[in-house]
Each structure stands twice: as C-alpha cells, then as structure tokens.
Design a protein around this motif. Sequence first.
Motif, PDB file in Angstrom:
ATOM      1  N   ALA A  13       7.922   0.877  -9.086  1.00 59.26           N
ATOM      2  CA  ALA A  13       7.077   1.394  -8.017  1.00 59.26           C
ATOM      3  C   ALA A  13       5.934   2.190  -8.622  1.00 59.26           C
ATOM      4  CB  ALA A  13       7.882   2.267  -7.069  1.00 59.26           C
ATOM      5  N   GLN A  14       4.755   1.999  -8.050  1.00 57.25           N
ATOM      6  CA  GLN A  14       3.558   2.690  -8.512  1.00 57.25           C
ATOM      7  C   GLN A  14       2.906   3.380  -7.335  1.00 57.25           C
ATOM      8  OE1 GLN A  14       1.145  -0.409 -10.089  1.00 57.25           O
ATOM      9  NE2 GLN A  14       2.451  -0.783 -11.846  1.00 57.25           N
ATOM     10  N   ARG A  15       2.095   4.389  -7.630  1.00 59.44           N
ATOM     11  CA  ARG A  15       1.366   5.078  -6.578  1.00 59.44           C
ATOM     12  C   ARG A  15       0.144   4.250  -6.216  1.00 59.44           C
ATOM     13  NH1 ARG A  15       2.732   9.169  -4.034  1.00 59.44           N
ATOM     14  NH2 ARG A  15       3.859  10.043  -5.759  1.00 59.44           N
ATOM     15  N   CYS A  16       0.014   3.933  -4.916  1.00 64.39           N
ATOM     16  CA  CYS A  16      -1.111   3.147  -4.414  1.00 64.39           C
ATOM     17  C   CYS A  16      -2.355   4.026  -4.405  1.00 64.39           C
ATOM     18  CB  CYS A  16      -0.818   2.624  -3.016  1.00 64.39           C
ATOM     19  SG  CYS A  16      -2.210   1.745  -2.285  1.00 64.39           S
ATOM     20  N   ARG A  17      -3.463   3.502  -4.899  1.00 63.60           N
ATOM     21  CA  ARG A  17      -4.709   4.265  -4.912  1.00 63.60           C
ATOM     22  C   ARG A  17      -5.311   4.374  -3.523  1.00 63.60           C
ATOM     23  NH1 ARG A  17      -7.579   1.796 -10.308  1.00 63.60           N
ATOM     24  NH2 ARG A  17      -6.051   2.627 -11.761  1.00 63.60           N
ATOM     25  N   MET A  66       3.454  -2.953  -6.092  1.00 66.22           N
ATOM     26  CA  MET A  66       2.120  -3.501  -5.887  1.00 66.22           C
ATOM     27  C   MET A  66       2.190  -5.001  -5.661  1.00 66.22           C
ATOM     28  SD  MET A  66       0.453  -0.824  -5.885  1.00 66.22           S
ATOM     29  CE  MET A  66      -1.284  -1.020  -6.070  1.00 66.22           C
ATOM     30  N   PRO A  67       1.313  -5.574  -4.861  1.00 66.80           N
ATOM     31  CA  PRO A  67       0.222  -4.954  -4.123  1.00 66.80           C
ATOM     32  C   PRO A  67       0.752  -4.256  -2.877  1.00 66.80           C
ATOM     33  CG  PRO A  67       0.247  -7.272  -3.622  1.00 66.80           C
ATOM     34  CD  PRO A  67       1.318  -7.033  -4.662  1.00 66.80           C
TER      35      PRO A  67
END
Length: 108
Positions: free
Chosen positions: A63-67, A75-76
Amino acid sequence: MLALETVMEVRRLLVEGHLSHRKIALQLGVSRGIVNSIASGRRGLHGRETTTNYSYDSPELVAQRCRGCGAMVYMPCLLCRARQYRVRQQRDEPQHSCHRAIHKPRVA
C-alpha cells in the motif's frame, strides 16, 4: 483470515509444549487470543489456502499513499480514478438552456 499454514504451525508448537502461548504468538506474528482459542479448541483448524506463485521479478503489493487523495491504497487509486471520470462526464455533458446559471455582474 489466517493462513492455514500459520494455524497448523500454532497447533504444532502447542502440541510440542516447549513454548508458552505468548512466545508462540510473538514467533508467528499472531495474537495471544488466537493461540489461546486454538489451544482450547474454540477455533477450528481452518484458514485460507495460500498460493505462493510469486516470482522475484514481479513487484510485491504494498500500500502506498495516494498523491491525489492522501489515502493508503494499492495503486492505482480507484477513488481518484472515479473522481476524474465523474469530472470528465460533467465537463462533456451538454448544458441545456434551462440549466444554465444566470451570472449577474458584481457591483463593487
């Protein structure tokens, strides 16, 4: 849901009897409640089947932090994509004369 391998490993360590419930939980990364429920028989020996068909070439899912929205997502970001779609739909939608806003000039 826990992986079936994890549940069976908890059971194996309980049967051996060398480790406490707390040490089993720490070693396997599960809660003491899970270990206690397996030991007492309240939780059956079931779990999700894991398929380890991962290759070293494929990136792991993290999991990544969405910009765009700031949420932690894989993502996406589907929320941002849905919002972009909605904006495009509203922009491309023809305006009827009855729905046009009447703009009055500002008086200073």
